[in-house]
Design a protein around this motif. Structure first.
Motif, PDB file in Angstrom:
ATOM      1  N   PRO A  41      29.588  75.720 -47.188  1.00  0.00           N
ATOM      2  CA  PRO A  41      28.645  75.092 -46.250  1.00  0.00           C
ATOM      3  C   PRO A  41      28.015  73.842 -46.871  1.00  0.00           C
ATOM      4  O   PRO A  41      27.972  73.691 -48.092  1.00  0.00           O
ATOM      5  CB  PRO A  41      27.600  76.180 -46.020  1.00  0.00           C
ATOM      6  CG  PRO A  41      27.657  77.008 -47.247  1.00  0.00           C
ATOM      7  CD  PRO A  41      29.086  76.961 -47.730  1.00  0.00           C
ATOM      8  N   PHE A  42      27.547  72.964 -46.014  1.00  0.00           N
ATOM      9  CA  PHE A  42      26.889  71.754 -46.500  1.00  0.00           C
ATOM     10  C   PHE A  42      25.568  72.117 -47.166  1.00  0.00           C
ATOM     11  O   PHE A  42      24.882  73.045 -46.756  1.00  0.00           O
ATOM     12  CB  PHE A  42      26.635  70.779 -45.357  1.00  0.00           C
ATOM     13  CG  PHE A  42      27.890  70.161 -44.814  1.00  0.00           C
ATOM     14  CD1 PHE A  42      28.716  69.412 -45.620  1.00  0.00           C
ATOM     15  CD2 PHE A  42      28.246  70.337 -43.498  1.00  0.00           C
ATOM     16  CE1 PHE A  42      29.877  68.846 -45.131  1.00  0.00           C
ATOM     17  CE2 PHE A  42      29.401  69.777 -42.995  1.00  0.00           C
ATOM     18  CZ  PHE A  42      30.217  69.029 -43.815  1.00  0.00           C
ATOM     19  N   ALA A  43      25.214  71.366 -48.191  1.00  0.00           N
ATOM     20  CA  ALA A  43      23.996  71.659 -48.948  1.00  0.00           C
ATOM     21  C   ALA A  43      22.736  71.235 -48.200  1.00  0.00           C
ATOM     22  O   ALA A  43      21.671  71.802 -48.407  1.00  0.00           O
ATOM     23  CB  ALA A  43      24.057  70.965 -50.304  1.00  0.00           C
ATOM     24  N   SER A  44      22.839  70.261 -47.337  1.00  0.00           N
ATOM     25  CA  SER A  44      21.655  69.760 -46.642  1.00  0.00           C
ATOM     26  C   SER A  44      21.794  69.987 -45.137  1.00  0.00           C
ATOM     27  O   SER A  44      22.892  70.025 -44.609  1.00  0.00           O
ATOM     28  CB  SER A  44      21.477  68.271 -46.941  1.00  0.00           C
ATOM     29  OG  SER A  44      22.645  67.563 -46.622  1.00  0.00           O
ATOM     30  N   PRO A  45      20.660  70.132 -44.442  1.00  0.00           N
ATOM     31  CA  PRO A  45      20.724  70.362 -42.991  1.00  0.00           C
ATOM     32  C   PRO A  45      21.176  69.111 -42.239  1.00  0.00           C
ATOM     33  O   PRO A  45      21.054  67.987 -42.735  1.00  0.00           O
ATOM     34  CB  PRO A  45      19.287  70.728 -42.627  1.00  0.00           C
ATOM     35  CG  PRO A  45      18.453  70.131 -43.697  1.00  0.00           C
ATOM     36  CD  PRO A  45      19.295  70.140 -44.937  1.00  0.00           C
ATOM     37  N   TYR A  46      21.676  69.316 -41.026  1.00  0.00           N
ATOM     38  CA  TYR A  46      22.191  68.210 -40.220  1.00  0.00           C
ATOM     39  C   TYR A  46      21.067  67.295 -39.731  1.00  0.00           C
ATOM     40  O   TYR A  46      21.185  66.084 -39.761  1.00  0.00           O
ATOM     41  CB  TYR A  46      22.977  68.766 -39.035  1.00  0.00           C
ATOM     42  CG  TYR A  46      23.505  67.711 -38.101  1.00  0.00           C
ATOM     43  CD1 TYR A  46      24.477  66.817 -38.525  1.00  0.00           C
ATOM     44  CD2 TYR A  46      23.028  67.604 -36.810  1.00  0.00           C
ATOM     45  CE1 TYR A  46      24.961  65.843 -37.691  1.00  0.00           C
ATOM     46  CE2 TYR A  46      23.509  66.630 -35.957  1.00  0.00           C
ATOM     47  CZ  TYR A  46      24.474  65.753 -36.405  1.00  0.00           C
ATOM     48  OH  TYR A  46      24.949  64.784 -35.573  1.00  0.00           O
ATOM     49  N   MET A  47      19.977  67.889 -39.284  1.00  0.00           N
ATOM     50  CA  MET A  47      18.841  67.112 -38.783  1.00  0.00           C
ATOM     51  C   MET A  47      17.644  67.307 -39.712  1.00  0.00           C
ATOM     52  O   MET A  47      17.511  68.330 -40.365  1.00  0.00           O
ATOM     53  CB  MET A  47      18.465  67.557 -37.374  1.00  0.00           C
ATOM     54  CG  MET A  47      19.591  67.397 -36.376  1.00  0.00           C
ATOM     55  SD  MET A  47      20.096  65.716 -36.185  1.00  0.00           S
ATOM     56  CE  MET A  47      19.310  65.305 -34.681  1.00  0.00           C
ATOM     57  N   ARG A  48      16.773  66.305 -39.736  1.00  0.00           N
ATOM     58  CA  ARG A  48      15.589  66.375 -40.585  1.00  0.00           C
ATOM     59  C   ARG A  48      14.381  65.884 -39.789  1.00  0.00           C
ATOM     60  O   ARG A  48      14.472  64.917 -39.037  1.00  0.00           O
ATOM     61  CB  ARG A  48      15.804  65.512 -41.824  1.00  0.00           C
ATOM     62  CG  ARG A  48      14.677  65.608 -42.812  1.00  0.00           C
ATOM     63  CD  ARG A  48      15.022  64.995 -44.123  1.00  0.00           C
ATOM     64  NE  ARG A  48      15.374  63.590 -43.960  1.00  0.00           N
ATOM     65  CZ  ARG A  48      15.684  62.796 -44.967  1.00  0.00           C
ATOM     66  NH1 ARG A  48      15.713  63.254 -46.180  1.00  0.00           N
ATOM     67  NH2 ARG A  48      15.984  61.543 -44.759  1.00  0.00           N
ATOM     68  N   ASP A  49      13.253  66.560 -39.976  1.00  0.00           N
ATOM     69  CA  ASP A  49      12.014  66.193 -39.297  1.00  0.00           C
ATOM     70  C   ASP A  49      11.201  65.295 -40.221  1.00  0.00           C
ATOM     71  O   ASP A  49      10.781  65.712 -41.291  1.00  0.00           O
ATOM     72  CB  ASP A  49      11.224  67.456 -38.954  1.00  0.00           C
ATOM     73  CG  ASP A  49       9.930  67.149 -38.215  1.00  0.00           C
ATOM     74  OD1 ASP A  49       9.769  66.002 -37.756  1.00  0.00           O
ATOM     75  OD2 ASP A  49       9.092  68.054 -38.104  1.00  0.00           O
ATOM     76  N   ILE A  50      10.982  64.042 -39.807  1.00  0.00           N
ATOM     77  CA  ILE A  50      10.173  63.134 -40.620  1.00  0.00           C
ATOM     78  C   ILE A  50       8.849  62.820 -39.935  1.00  0.00           C
ATOM     79  O   ILE A  50       8.102  61.960 -40.380  1.00  0.00           O
ATOM     80  CB  ILE A  50      10.926  61.823 -40.932  1.00  0.00           C
ATOM     81  CG1 ILE A  50      11.253  61.065 -39.654  1.00  0.00           C
ATOM     82  CG2 ILE A  50      12.160  62.101 -41.747  1.00  0.00           C
ATOM     83  CD1 ILE A  50      11.709  59.649 -39.905  1.00  0.00           C
TER      84      ILE A  50
END
Length: 88
Positions: free
Chosen positions: A31-40
């Protein structure tokens, strides 16, 4: 050519096949290490709202995985060609 040369070529082809299949499987199953979307946004505050953006780390990981899988695919094809040449 000696009698051992076709066996060496086939063995090198088999090693390329194994390593290429490993690269493809590693990139499919990991699996990818980072999430697809990010809340900034400031969603943690009282009147804050979410500002969802696409994660640039995800894009970087995705391109890295695709390059590795593509290299594994070409290595797999090269291994099949070596095996064909060695047995012919």
């Amino acid at each position: 050519m000696t009698d051992l040369t076709p066996a060496i070529i086939v063995t090198c082809g088999l090693l390329c096949d194994i390593f290429g299949a490993y690269l493809i499987a590693k990139n499919i199953l990991k699996p990818f290490a980072s999430p697809y979307m990010r809340d900034i946004g400031d969603s943690g505050t009282l009147n804050g709202g979410a500002l969802i953006i696409e994660n640039p780390d995800y894009k970087r990981d995705e391109t890295s995985y695709l390059k590795s899988a593509k290299f594994g695919f070409y290595l797999l094809l090269f291994g099949f060609v070596l095996q064909g040449v060695g047995t012919w």
